[in-house]
Write an enzyme that holds these catalytic residues in place. Structure first.
Site, mmCIF file in Angstrom:
data_model
loop_
_atom_site.group_PDB
_atom_site.id
_atom_site.type_symbol
_atom_site.label_atom_id
_atom_site.label_comp_id
_atom_site.label_asym_id
_atom_site.label_seq_id
_atom_site.Cartn_x
_atom_site.Cartn_y
_atom_site.Cartn_z
ATOM 1 N N GLU A 1 -7.653 0.733 3.740
ATOM 2 C CA GLU A 1 -8.616 1.228 4.345
ATOM 3 C C GLU A 1 -8.711 2.617 4.343
ATOM 4 O O GLU A 1 -8.075 3.154 5.193
ATOM 5 C CB GLU A 1 -8.831 0.622 5.849
ATOM 6 N N ASP B 1 -5.049 -0.324 7.827
ATOM 7 C CA ASP B 1 -6.108 0.232 8.531
ATOM 8 C C ASP B 1 -5.625 1.628 8.519
ATOM 9 O O ASP B 1 -4.358 2.157 9.010
ATOM 10 C CB ASP B 1 -6.051 -0.322 9.935
#
Ligand code: GLC
Length: 635
Positions: free
Chosen positions: A315, A273
Site C-alpha cells: 500500500e 499498510d
C-alpha cells in the site's frame, strides 16, 4: 533447525531445503542491506528458526494450507489470472461480524469475487483508532467481530469457496496502547528502542523541514509530545499511532513473526499498510527509501520459504517514479511485493469523467512504465481512503494544463462546488500551506448518482449509472486485480450521518457506510439502480474471467487518442490483441476504422456483447455516451 524439523518425512525436509536454496539468499541479501554483518547474521539465524517452525506447523497442523503452498508453487501466477476479482469491506459494516461474513460468501460468489480484503480487524485501541489502523494487539481479533479461531474458520470457508482472504499488516506504527509502547512509557529500554523518540524539538524540526503532512487538518505535524516519556515521539499519522523504528533488528524480528502468524491463520494476501513510510532519513520526505525494499525482500523471501501460498500487496500511494519499485525494480526485481495499488489509474478515471477529456489520462498512464511481468496492479475506483489528486505537474503541462489548477478543479468538481457538477463529495484535510484539498465520498456520490436519485431525475440517474459502469469497465479491463469497494456494486451512496458514530473523527467515514442489504435485495430487479449496477459489474467480472487477454503479465498500453473523449487501451497478449475503448463523454464518439484494422481488431468481437460491433455509415466504430467495448482479436 534440524531439531525443529525432526519428525517430518524426508520428503518434507527436502522440500524445505529446496526452498531455502532457492530463496534464502534473498533473506540474507535484504538483511545485509540494512544491518551491519554481525547484526544481520544473528537476525538471519532467528528468521531461519522462525521459518522452519512455521513450515513444520503448517505441514503438521494445517495440511490444507500446506497443500495450497504446493498448488501455488505450481501456479505462481494465480493472482495475475483474469479470474481475480476483489472486494474490500469492513467486516462489521458488511455483515456484522466474522460469522456474518461467512454467511455472505454466496453473495460474494454471485458477484464473482475471488479475493476479499477485510479492513483492519486485529484488536485496535479503544476510542479513535483510524478505522482499525491503530493496532493494540496483532495476535487477537477485535472482540465484537470474533476470535482468532473464527478468523481461521472464515479463512478456510473462503478458501473452500475459491476466495483468498486479504488482511492488513499495519507495519509502520502501532497504537499508543500497544504493549510495546506501554512498556516504552514504563521505562523499559528494550521497548524504548522500538520507537523513534526525541528529547527536544531539534531533530523533529529538522525532519519536518522536508516531511509532507499526512493529516494536516486533524493531526498536523509528524511528532507528538508524550508526557509520560517526557519526549517527542514520531507519529506520522495520528497522535495515537506511534511509528516503529525499523532500523532496530528486534522490530524486524517481531514483524517477521506476525507475518508468519497471519499466514498461518490462512491469510493469503498481506496488505502492507503505509509501507512507504518505514524508513526515515534526514533531509528526505522519509518515504520510499531504498531500505524499505530491502526489508520487504527479506520478509517476502521468508514467506516463500515457510508459506509460499501467501503473497504481499504494497500500500504505497506514491508518485509513479517511486511506485514501480514496490513491485520490484533493479536488484529487487521479482523479490518484493506482488501487488500494488494503481493510484494513478484511479485518479485518472475520475479526472476523465469530470473533464470529458482523455488527454491527461493518455499522457500520464502512457508514461507509466509497465508493471514487471511477474507482478500485478490492484485497480480500483474507490477504496476506504480519500482521493488525493496525484496529477503530475509535468504531465499536466504536457497537455496544456496547469497541475495546481487542475487539481483544484477536480476537488471543486467532486465536491459540487463547480457550477455544472452534481457530485456530492466532501473536502478532506485541506492543507492551508500548500492549498492541497483531497476528497471523500462514495463512487455513487462522486458520479452524481446520489443527487440524481434525490432529484428523481431519471435521465440523470441513467447517466450516472452509465458513468459508473464505464468506470468499472476501465478498472476491470485493465489487467491485474480489480477491487470493488463494498456498496459500489449496488450504487450505495454517502452516509450523511457518518459523524454520529463514536470514533468517526474524519470524513472518510462518509464513504464507509454499513452495507444496505435492502439495496442488495433489489439486485435481481433489472429496473432498479442496484439491479443495473450489480448485474453490470457481475457481467464485467464474468466476461473478464473468460478473457485470457486480461492476464496481468501483459501490460496495458494506453495509445494516443483519436478522439478527445475516447480512451484506447491495448493489450498485446500472445493469444491475440485486446483493445478497450472507453467513451468518457455524454455524446456519441467515433473510433476510426483504419486504426481498428492496424491493430488487428477490424473483425474482432466485443467480448462484452459477444458480437462484432456495428460500424457507422463512415466505417468508424461509434461508441454511445459512456460506452465501452472490449474488442478481442485472435493472434
Ligand atoms: C493507510 C490506510 C489509511 C490509514 C493509514 C495509516 O494509508 O489506507 O486508511 O489511515 O494507512 O495506517
Amino acid at each position: 533447525m534440524a531439531d525443529v524439523l525432526a519428525g517430518l518425512s524426508a520428503e518434507r525436509v527436502e522440500t524445505f531445503a529446496l526452498r531455502l536454496d532457492r530463496w534464502w539468499p534473498d533473506v540474507r541479501g535484504g538483511l545485509a542491506a540494512v544491518h551491519d554483518p554481525g547484526t544481520a547474521a544473528a537476525l538471519e539465524q532467528r528468521l531461519l528458526r522462525l521459518a522452519a517452525t512455521a513450515y513444520r506447523d503448517r505441514v503438521v497442523e494445517t495440511p490444507d494450507l500446506a497443500r495450497l503452498d504446493v498448488a501455488r508453487t505450481l501456479e505462481p501466477d494465480w493472482f495475475q489470472s483474469p479470474r481475480m476479482l476483489g472486494y474490500a469491506a469492513y467486516a462489521d459494516r458488511f455483515a456484522g461480524d466474522l460469522a456474518g461474513v461467512r454467511e455472505r460468501i454466496p453473495y460474494l460468489r454471485e458477484l464473482g469475487v475471488t479475493y476479499l480484503h477485510l479492513m483492519p480487524l486485529l484488536r485496535p485501541r479503544e476510542g479513535p483508532n483510524d478505522g482499525g489502523y491503530a493496532v493494540a494487539d496483532y495476535r487477537s481479533v477485535r472482540p465484537d467481530l470474533g476470535t482468532m479461531d473464527d478468523l481461521r474458520d472464515l479463512a478456510a470457508a473462503l478458501r473452500e469457496a475459491g476466495i483468498s482472504l486479504v488482511l492488513d499488516l499495519v507495519l509502520n506504527h502501532v497504537a499508543r496502547e500497544h504493549p510495546w509502547a506501554a512498556a516504552a512509557r514504563a521505562g523499559d529500554e528494550r521497548y524504548r528502542g522500538y520507537f523513534l523518540t526525541f528529547e527536544d524539538r531539534a531533530l523533529p524540526d529538522a525532519y519536518e523541514a522536508t516531511l509532507p503532512e499526512v493529516f494536516p487538518g486533524t493531526a498536523p505535524g509528524s511528532f507528538t509530545f508524550e508526557p509520560e516519556l517526557g519526549r517527542w515521539v514520531w507519529t506520522t499519522f495520528n497522535t495515537y499511532q506511534w511509528d516503529v523504528d525499523w532500523s532496530n533488528p528486534e522490530v524486524l524480528a517481531e514483524y517477521a513473526e506476525l507475518v508468519l502468524l497471519l499466514a498461518g491463520a490462512g491469510v493469503e494476501v498481506l496488505r502492507l499498510d503505509a509501507i512507504a513510510f518505514l524508513w526515515k532519513r534526514m533531509g528526505t520526505t522519509c518515504q520510499n527509501q531504498p531500505e524499505v525494499h530491502a526489508i520487504t525482500q527479506a520478509l517476502r523471501a521468508l514467506v516463500r520459504v515457510a508459506c509460499p501460498a501467501t503473497i504481499f500487496k504494497a500500500e504505497a500511494i506514491v508518485g509513479p517514479a517511486d511506485l514501480l519499485h514496490y513491485l520490484g525494480r533493479g536488484a529487487h526485481h521479482g523479490k518484493v511485493s506482488d501487488l500494488a495499488y494503481h493510484n494513478s489509474l484511479m485518479v485518472q478515471v475520475w479526472s476523465m469523467l469530470a473533464e470529458g477529456q482523455v488527454r491527461l489520462a493518455a499522457r500520464a498512464l502512457g508514461q507509466l512504465p509497465p508493471a514487471p511481468a511477474s507482478a500485478a496492479w490492484v485497480t480500483y475506483l474507490r477504496c476506504h481512503d480519500d482521493i488525493g489528486w496525484a496529477v503530475d505537474d509535468a504531465d499536466a503541462a504536457a497537455v496544456g494544463l496547469d497541475g495546481h489548477a487542475h487539481r483544484a478543479f477536480l476537488t471543486d468538481w467532486y465536491t459540487g462546488a463547480f457550477p455544472t457538477s452534481t457530485a456530492r463529495g466532501l473536502v478532506f484535510q485541506e492543507n492551508a500551506a500548500t492549498g492541497d484539498r483531497r476528497v471523500s465520498g462514495t463512487a455513487a456520490a462522486l458520479a452524481g448518482l446520489d443527487a440524481a436519485l434525490e432529484a428523481g431525475d431519471s435521465r440523470e440517474v441513467d447517466a450516472a449509472v452509465a458513468r459508473l459502469l464505464l468506470a468499472h469497465a476501465v478498472v476491470l479491463g485493465w489487467g491485474g486485480v480489480p477491487v470493488l469497494w463494498s456498496g459500489d456494486e449496488l450504487g450505495q451512496g454517502d452516509d450523511a450521518d457518518w459523524w454520529r458514530e463514536p470514533g468517526h473523527d474524519d470524513n472518510r467515514w462518509v464513504h464507509r457506510p454499513r452495507l444496505r442489504w435492502d439495496l442488495a435485495a433489489q439486485r435481481h430487479d433489472p429496473t432498479s439502480v442496484p439491479g443495473r449496477l450489480f448485474a453490470g459489474v457481475a457481467h464485467l467480472a464474468a466476461v473478464r474471467a473468460a478473457t485470457a487477454h486480461l492476464h496481468a503479465s501483459v501490460p496495458a498500453e494506453v495509445l494516443g487518442p483519436s478522439d478527445p473523449g475516447v480512451l484506447p487501451v491495448l493489450r498485446r497478449h500472445p493469444v491475440g490483441p485486446f483493445l478497450g475503448l472507453y467513451n468518457v463523454t455524454r455524446e456519441w464518439r467515433p473510433w476510426p476504422a483504419h486504426r481498428l484494422e492496424e491493430l488487428g481488431v477490424g473483425a474482432a468481437v466485443d467480448a462484452l456483447t459477444g458480437r462484432v460491433p456495428e460500424r457507422g455509415g463512415d466505417g468508424d466504430l461509434w461508441l454511445p455516451p459512456h460506452g465501452a467495448v472490449w474488442l478481442v482479436g485472435e493472434a
